[in-house]
Write a protein that holds these residues in place. Structure first.
Motif, short mmCIF file in Angstrom:
data_model
loop_
_atom_site.label_atom_id
_atom_site.label_comp_id
_atom_site.label_asym_id
_atom_site.label_seq_id
_atom_site.Cartn_x
_atom_site.Cartn_y
_atom_site.Cartn_z
N VAL A 147 1.43 -1.14 0.07
CA VAL A 147 0.32 0.10 -0.09
C VAL A 147 0.72 1.42 0.56
N ALA A 148 1.81 1.58 1.30
CA ALA A 148 2.62 2.54 0.60
C ALA A 148 3.54 2.17 -0.72
N GLY A 149 3.82 1.09 -0.88
CA GLY A 149 4.71 1.65 -1.92
C GLY A 149 3.42 1.82 -3.37
N THR A 150 2.86 2.01 -3.27
CA THR A 150 1.46 1.80 -4.01
C THR A 150 1.21 3.57 -4.30
N HIS A 151 1.11 4.46 -2.70
CA HIS A 151 0.89 5.63 -2.74
C HIS A 151 2.33 6.20 -3.40
N PHE A 152 2.78 5.78 -2.88
CA PHE A 152 4.67 6.56 -3.03
C PHE A 152 4.63 6.66 -4.88
N MET A 153 4.50 5.87 -5.72
CA MET A 153 4.47 5.16 -6.67
C MET A 153 3.35 6.43 -7.38
N HIS A 154 1.78 6.49 -7.01
CA HIS A 154 1.53 7.03 -7.48
C HIS A 154 1.97 9.17 -6.97
N ALA A 155 2.38 9.05 -5.94
CA ALA A 155 2.58 10.19 -5.84
C ALA A 155 3.85 11.05 -6.86
N ILE A 156 4.87 10.03 -6.77
CA ILE A 156 6.13 10.41 -8.05
C ILE A 156 5.32 10.43 -9.94
N GLU A 157 3.63 9.98 -9.93
CA GLU A 157 3.51 9.36 -10.85
C GLU A 157 4.00 8.79 -11.77
N SER A 158 4.15 7.50 -11.03
CA SER A 158 5.06 7.01 -11.98
C SER A 158 4.07 5.38 -11.89
N LEU A 159 2.99 5.70 -11.52
CA LEU A 159 1.94 4.76 -11.99
C LEU A 159 1.06 5.20 -12.97
N PRO A 160 0.06 4.18 -13.49
CA PRO A 160 -1.16 4.82 -15.40
C PRO A 160 -2.18 5.76 -14.06
#
Length: 166
Positions: A147-160
């Motif tokens: 969950v934290a990793g996904t949240h972080f990836m969204h924060a740096i706009e690395s996930l679609p």
């Protein structure tokens, strides 16, 4: 900053959950129905494993950085686990009878007491159950990391954008 604080607090809850679940399993060690365990964490709460599981679920929820997720997951846990606890209590009462009834009068169902003094200085446990308890509890850490990793990836706009679920 709020997201970081929520994630750190969530990690604290997850680590406390892991410690608590292992502590419980060292005491109960697969003998929940054959022996009425009333010491260690079971002197504080009749359902410490559920208490520590709730702590882990809430901790994972905090990793999302969204208070709405924390609220929803807390409510889902609070709505579902009383039924599990009540069924277990009926079963334990039928097995242990009056001794379990007296235990219920002295020890709270869910929220741990703080007024319990000490615990046995020595306690035997089954190493294979410790290892199982450890790996079961680590699942909470894995959940927090996901969950934290996904949240972080969204924060740096690395996930679609379509993958935004937390």
């Amino acid at each position: 900053m709020k997201d970081l604080l929520m994630a750190v607090f969530g990690l604290y809850l997850v680590l406390a959950s892991i410690k608590g679940r292992i502590w419980c399993m060292l005491y109960i060690g697969g003998r929940k129905t054959e022996t009425l365990v009333v010491d260690g964490p079971y002197a504080r709460s009749r359902n410490p494993l559920y208490y520590y599981s709730a702590m882990g679920v809430v901790g994972i929820s905090f990793a999302s950085g969204m208070l709405s997720i924390v609220a929803v997951m807390s409510l889902l846990f609070a709505a579902s686990y009383p039924f599990v606890i009540w069924e277990e209590e009926k079963r334990l009462l039928s097995i242990h009878g009056e001794r379990y009834r007296r235990y219920c009068e002295m020890v709270p169902r869910f929220w741990p007491r703080r007024d319990v003094r000490g615990e046995n200085r020595r306690h035997e446990f089954v190493p294979s159950l410790f290892h199982k308890a450890f790996w079961d509890a680590v699942g909470f850490l894995v959940g927090w990391l996901l969950v934290a990793g996904t949240h972080f990836m969204h924060a740096i706009e690395s996930l679609p954008r379509w993958m935004r679920f937390v």
